[in-house]
Design a protein around this motif. Structure first.
Motif, PDB file in Angstrom:
ATOM      1  N   ASN A 289       0.718  -1.079  -0.039  1.00  0.00           N
ATOM      2  CA  ASN A 289       0.172  -0.009  -0.016  1.00  0.00           C
ATOM      3  C   ASN A 289       0.911   1.095   0.128  1.00  0.00           C
ATOM      4  N   LEU A 290       0.272   2.308  -0.702  1.00  0.00           N
ATOM      5  CA  LEU A 290       1.204   3.503  -0.800  1.00  0.00           C
ATOM      6  C   LEU A 290       0.942   4.362   0.638  1.00  0.00           C
ATOM      7  N   TRP A 291       1.870   5.147   1.004  1.00  0.00           N
ATOM      8  CA  TRP A 291       1.710   5.909   2.360  1.00  0.00           C
ATOM      9  C   TRP A 291       1.336   7.260   2.125  1.00  0.00           C
ATOM     10  N   GLY A 292       0.712   7.690   3.079  1.00  0.00           N
ATOM     11  CA  GLY A 292       0.546   9.248   2.907  1.00  0.00           C
ATOM     12  C   GLY A 292       1.456   9.974   3.914  1.00  0.00           C
ATOM     13  N   PRO A 293       1.267  11.350   3.930  1.00  0.00           N
ATOM     14  CA  PRO A 293       2.105  12.100   4.810  1.00  0.00           C
ATOM     15  C   PRO A 293       2.293  11.585   6.393  1.00  0.00           C
ATOM     16  N   GLN A 294       1.222  11.275   6.708  1.00  0.00           N
ATOM     17  CA  GLN A 294       1.222  10.955   8.174  1.00  0.00           C
ATOM     18  C   GLN A 294       2.014   9.513   8.310  1.00  0.00           C
ATOM     19  N   ASP A 295       1.867   8.624   7.391  1.00  0.00           N
ATOM     20  CA  ASP A 295       2.392   7.295   7.256  1.00  0.00           C
ATOM     21  C   ASP A 295       4.123   7.605   7.425  1.00  0.00           C
ATOM     22  N   VAL A 296       4.593   8.332   6.597  1.00  0.00           N
ATOM     23  CA  VAL A 296       5.789   8.706   6.370  1.00  0.00           C
ATOM     24  C   VAL A 296       6.344   9.450   7.754  1.00  0.00           C
ATOM     25  N   ALA A 297       5.628  10.400   8.455  1.00  0.00           N
ATOM     26  CA  ALA A 297       6.179  10.848   9.549  1.00  0.00           C
ATOM     27  C   ALA A 297       6.143   9.957  10.664  1.00  0.00           C
ATOM     28  N   ASP A 298       5.040   9.025  10.744  1.00  0.00           N
ATOM     29  CA  ASP A 298       5.065   7.961  11.782  1.00  0.00           C
ATOM     30  C   ASP A 298       6.385   6.934  11.535  1.00  0.00           C
ATOM     31  N   TYR A 299       6.877   6.538  10.428  1.00  0.00           N
ATOM     32  CA  TYR A 299       7.712   5.843  10.232  1.00  0.00           C
ATOM     33  C   TYR A 299       9.168   6.500  10.451  1.00  0.00           C
ATOM     34  N   LEU A 300       9.298   7.679  10.293  1.00  0.00           N
ATOM     35  CA  LEU A 300      10.630   8.433  10.377  1.00  0.00           C
ATOM     36  C   LEU A 300      10.632   8.955  11.870  1.00  0.00           C
ATOM     37  N   GLY A 301       9.438   8.913  12.512  1.00  0.00           N
ATOM     38  CA  GLY A 301       9.430   9.631  13.756  1.00  0.00           C
ATOM     39  C   GLY A 301       9.406  11.067  13.902  1.00  0.00           C
TER      40      GLY A 301
ATOM     41  N   GLU B  45      12.047   4.377   2.436  1.00  0.00           N
ATOM     42  CA  GLU B  45      13.258   3.659   3.204  1.00  0.00           C
ATOM     43  C   GLU B  45      14.471   3.875   2.631  1.00  0.00           C
ATOM     44  N   ARG B  46      14.656   3.673   1.014  1.00  0.00           N
ATOM     45  CA  ARG B  46      15.752   3.795   0.532  1.00  0.00           C
ATOM     46  C   ARG B  46      16.302   5.444   0.678  1.00  0.00           C
TER      47      ARG B  46
END
Length: 60
Positions: free
Chosen positions: A4-16, A49-50
């Motif tokens: 699944n594609l991520w939205g901005p909130q998903d990216v923020a959560d992943y990167l903290g 991730e890359r």
């Protein structure tokens, strides 16, 4: 298989980081690569991730 594609909130959560930071990166031409889908910005998890792995700096 496509993840699944991520939205901005998903990216923020992943990167903290705060979601506002993700928006700032995008408006300044930095951060992980994202694509507009209609009025939404979406990110491929593998590319986020890359991007993270390619950041300069030391691993703690």
């Amino acid at each position: 298989m496509i993840r699944n594609l991520w939205g901005p909130q998903d990216v923020a959560d992943y990167l903290g980081v705060p979601v506002g930071t993700v928006y700032q990166w995008r408006s300044r031409g930095g951060g992980p690569p994202g694509r507009r889908v209609g009025k939404h910005v979406r990110y491929k998890p593998d590319e986020v991730e890359r991007w993270f792995e390619d950041l300069p700096g030391e691993v703690i």
